[in-house]
Write a protein that holds these residues in place. Structure first.
Motif, PDB file in Angstrom:
ATOM      1  N   ARG A   1       0.838  -1.204   0.000  1.00 27.82           N
ATOM      2  CA  ARG A   1       0.000   0.000   0.000  1.00 27.82           C
ATOM      3  C   ARG A   1       0.865   1.244   0.000  1.00 27.82           C
ATOM      4  O   ARG A   1       0.652   2.168  -0.772  1.00 27.82           O
ATOM      5  N   GLY A   2       1.857   1.250   0.878  1.00 28.51           N
ATOM      6  CA  GLY A   2       2.719   2.422   1.005  1.00 28.51           C
ATOM      7  C   GLY A   2       3.482   2.707  -0.276  1.00 28.51           C
ATOM      8  O   GLY A   2       3.655   3.847  -0.679  1.00 28.51           O
ATOM      9  N   GLU A   3       3.937   1.644  -0.939  1.00 24.75           N
ATOM     10  CA  GLU A   3       4.745   1.837  -2.140  1.00 24.75           C
ATOM     11  C   GLU A   3       3.915   2.267  -3.335  1.00 24.75           C
ATOM     12  O   GLU A   3       4.390   2.995  -4.194  1.00 24.75           O
ATOM     13  N   ASN A   4       2.684   1.769  -3.401  1.00 21.22           N
ATOM     14  CA  ASN A   4       1.919   1.948  -4.627  1.00 21.22           C
ATOM     15  C   ASN A   4       0.761   2.923  -4.544  1.00 21.22           C
ATOM     16  O   ASN A   4       0.398   3.512  -5.537  1.00 21.22           O
ATOM     17  N   PHE A   5       0.170   3.041  -3.360  1.00 21.77           N
ATOM     18  CA  PHE A   5      -1.081   3.782  -3.292  1.00 21.77           C
ATOM     19  C   PHE A   5      -0.990   5.034  -2.439  1.00 21.77           C
ATOM     20  O   PHE A   5      -0.256   5.087  -1.459  1.00 21.77           O
ATOM     21  N   GLY A   6      -1.748   6.046  -2.851  1.00 22.98           N
ATOM     22  CA  GLY A   6      -1.993   7.193  -2.003  1.00 22.98           C
ATOM     23  C   GLY A   6      -3.496   7.334  -1.920  1.00 22.98           C
ATOM     24  O   GLY A   6      -4.187   7.093  -2.909  1.00 22.98           O
ATOM     25  N   ILE A   7      -4.009   7.677  -0.770  1.00 27.16           N
ATOM     26  CA  ILE A   7      -5.459   7.728  -0.642  1.00 27.16           C
ATOM     27  C   ILE A   7      -5.916   9.098  -0.167  1.00 27.16           C
ATOM     28  O   ILE A   7      -5.328   9.688   0.736  1.00 27.16           O
ATOM     29  N   ILE A   8      -6.947   9.601  -0.832  1.00 26.25           N
ATOM     30  CA  ILE A   8      -7.529  10.884  -0.450  1.00 26.25           C
ATOM     31  C   ILE A   8      -8.944  10.619   0.027  1.00 26.25           C
ATOM     32  O   ILE A   8      -9.759  10.073  -0.708  1.00 26.25           O
TER      33      ILE A   8
END
Lengths: 340, 301
Positions: A94-101
């Motif tokens: 998750r940390g490497e690939n995703f950013g969540i708003i």
């Protein structure tokens, strides 16, 4: 924009998500297959409870605690499977690939911590840099997300900033780990119209300049029209229609998509038909029944609709990328005659 | 820590937590019928005996049956504890909620009073109060209530203050609800939800406080059997007859820790939790059957 010959960044295949509590078992996602390509904006639209959030956040292990989740099918990100992973591995992916708003920045930011250090600590963790470097990165992120006077804002607490500014900070936070995909869960619902436009512009800017893919979860058709490259319309946990934004919004085939679009008021008064909405309410997803989930509310429903769940088929003659899960609308041209 | 020893795992074993508490309550209520001897009856022909057929847990220096005294002591503890807890809860919730609801200067005065009481150790408050009105059963109860209510008042006030600003209170006000209605129907349930959970854990501390006061000779007077009292009586014979101290001490420890676990159990119950593996397995199987059914129906069509 990108063509589908590219490798997808994030894809789910035949994804089924069951949510279990002591009282009910709900099939929130019922066999969804979707791809997100680098640099594209995929809008996932649907009513509340149609499974748009569960579908996106479920494979990432971000569903609320207290609900037992059973995920089947396949989900991968940059070639790595997301399912059947330990919490730690999933957190790394998750940390490497995703950013969540998230929708509401005020509750997604820690009210006790200044925004700058919040950003810096995130950058430190995800990029493995020193404290001083992290500070530089945080300032640069604030700059990039269009926050005036980043140095001054660095030491602000969340309650000292406006909703629009906070949403920018939220986006900066999502970018802290150099993500490949941004997941925006109704990013503008809590903002007023002018700020909404600015935030969408910023998201679009980021997507174009840095080639970051965005999964836009929303029920706001105007946001879709402004942002999206492709649209997936979800109904009761299934994809009803999928295609490019132009295809889905201007040449909708599925009766549900048509209903959804005719539910949107037009303030310029150019619409010739009145705003109709869709009669009835979404189905109870706790029992598994054969047939199209939309049949109960569908103006074109026929006998066969209640017998078999319709598969998502390509509109061969029009556009390969346009897929619709309604044999009636596809074969009988029900859509065309009723359109225009 | 092994999984089975984690505090959170007690939520999976409600009966392990409930049984000792229920046992304590049942024994207390049935005490007059199940004690083999009159707990206050002295028998000089059988003093300081060990375990035997006639006296299961032996006798003390006056020849009183230890088994009967421990059971009767449970009743005394339970009754005193219930009275104090109920009184402290009622006073605390009323004062605290009033302070929180009214606000302004009244709240300031009341909350200062509460803070003063809370700043002193509760036993010191109780001792001071007993010093004024003299020792005895009812003055012990009054003293402990005085020392105990402030905790509940503080909690109630905190809940009321936070709930008072929720939109649904405003909505109720707009619809013309009176203060009493708003408080009783909308706010009180939130207050009780928190306070009752706290009280279930607090009961153990209270049992201990009652025993402490009796131990100091300021609470339950002899010959009423009481665990703290029994500890004092047994102290003189500690070396020759340690069971006179160990048995009431053990009873006390068991009751206090089981109430603490009960409180913990209730507190954990409020945290939403996924289903157990077994239950989830059953539901998954049921769902799989349902799915098969659906596919069969579709295949037929």
């Amino acid at each position: 924009m990108s063509d589908s010959t590219e490798e997808p960044l994030f894809s789910v295949r035949d994804l089924v998500i069951d949510l279990y509590t002591e009282q009910v078992s709900v099939r929130a996602v019922d066999g969804v297959s979707l791809d997100v390509y680098p640099g594209e904006v995929l809008a996932v639209v649907g009513e509340s409870g149609s499974g748009k959030t569960v579908m996106t956040l479920g494979p990432l292990g971000l569903l609320p605690e207290g609900v037992s989740v059973d995920i089947r099918g396949y989900a991968e990100c940059s070639g790595q499977s997301l399912l059947a992973r330990s919490g730690k591995e999933l957190a790394r992916l998750r940390g490497e690939n995703f950013g969540i708003i998230f929708q509401d920045p005020i509750s997604a930011l820690n009210p006790m911590k200044k925004v700058g250090p919040q950003l810096a600590s995130q950058a430190m963790r995800l990029r493995a840099v020193s404290k001083a470097q992290a500070r530089v990165i945080a300032l640069e992120l604030l700059q990039r997300t269009g926050i005036p006077d980043p140095e001054g804002r660095y030491n602000c607490y969340p309650h000292e900033m406006s909703g629009g500014m906070l949403q920018r900070v939220m986006i900066a936070l999502a970018l802290a780990g150099n993500p490949k995909i941004l997941i925006a869960d109704e990013p503008t619902t809590a903002l007023d119209a002018t700020v909404q436009a600015q935030i969408l512009e910023l998201l679009q800017d980021i997507q174009r300049k840095e080639n970051i893919a965005i999964v836009l979860i929303t029920h706001d058709i105007s946001v879709v029209a402004q942002m999206a490259d492709r649209v997936a319309v979800l109904y009761a946990g299934r994809v009803a229609e999928y295609g490019t934004m132009e295809d889905v919004l201007t040449r909708p085939i599925h009766p549900y998509t048509k209903g959804l679009l005719s539910s949107v008021p037009d303030f310029r008064g150019q619409r010739t038909e009145p705003v109709t909405g869709i009669p009835g309410s979404p189905p109870d997803q706790s029992s598994l029944l054969p047939g199209c989930r939309f049949a109960e509310r569908c103006p074109a429903a026929q006998h066969q609709c209640r017998e078999k769940r319709p598969a998502l088929v390509e509109m061969a003659d029009v556009n390969k990328a346009h897929r619709v899960a309604c044999p009636i609308a596809v074969s009988e041209g029900w859509g065309q005659s009723n359109d225009s | 820590m092994p999984d089975s020893l984690k505090l959170s795992s007690i939520a999976k074993w409600p009966w392990a937590v409930l049984t000792p508490v229920l046992l304590f309550v049942a024994v207390s209520i049935l005490a007059p019928w199940i004690t083999p001897y009159d707990p206050a009856a002295q028998d000089y022909s059988a003093v300081l005996q060990g375990f035997s057929q006639e006296h299961w847990l032996g006798t003390d220096y006056l020849g009183r049956d230890m088994f009967s005294r421990i059971i009767a002591g449970a009743r005394v503890s339970l009754v005193a504890m219930s009275i104090v807890l109920a009184a402290a809860l009622i006073i605390g919730v009323m004062v605290g909620s009033f302070a929180g609801y009214v606000g302004g200067r009244t709240e300031l005065v009341l909350i200062s009073l509460i803070d003063i009481i809370l700043s002193l150790p509760s036993l010191v408050v109780a001792l001071a109060f007993i010093g004024i009105i003299g020792p005895g059963y009812w003055s012990m109860i009054a003293a402990l209530t005085m020392a105990w209510w402030a905790n509940y008042a503080r909690m109630s006030r905190a809940v009321v203050t936070s709930e008072l600003h929720q939109p649904y209170i405003e909505a109720a006000r707009v619809m013309g609800a009176g203060h009493l209605h708003i408080f009783c129907r909308h706010i009180l349930p939130h207050v009780l939800a928190l306070v009752v959970v706290y009280a279930s854990a607090d009961a153990g501390a209270l049992v201990l406080a009652i025993a402490t006061l009796s131990f100091l000779g300021l609470g339950v007077e002899p010959p009423t059997p009481e665990w703290g009292q029994m500890l004092v009586d047994g102290m003189n014979y500690l070396e020759q007859y340690p069971h006179l101290v160990i048995l009431p001490g053990l009873a006390l420890t068991l009751v206090v820790s089981s109430f603490n676990l009960l409180g913990e159990h209730f507190a954990l119950k409020k945290v939403p939790k996924g289903l157990s593996k077994r239950r989830l397995g059953i539901l998954k199987k049921r769902r799989a059957r349902e799915e098969m059914n659906m596919l069969e129906q579709e295949a037929k069509a």
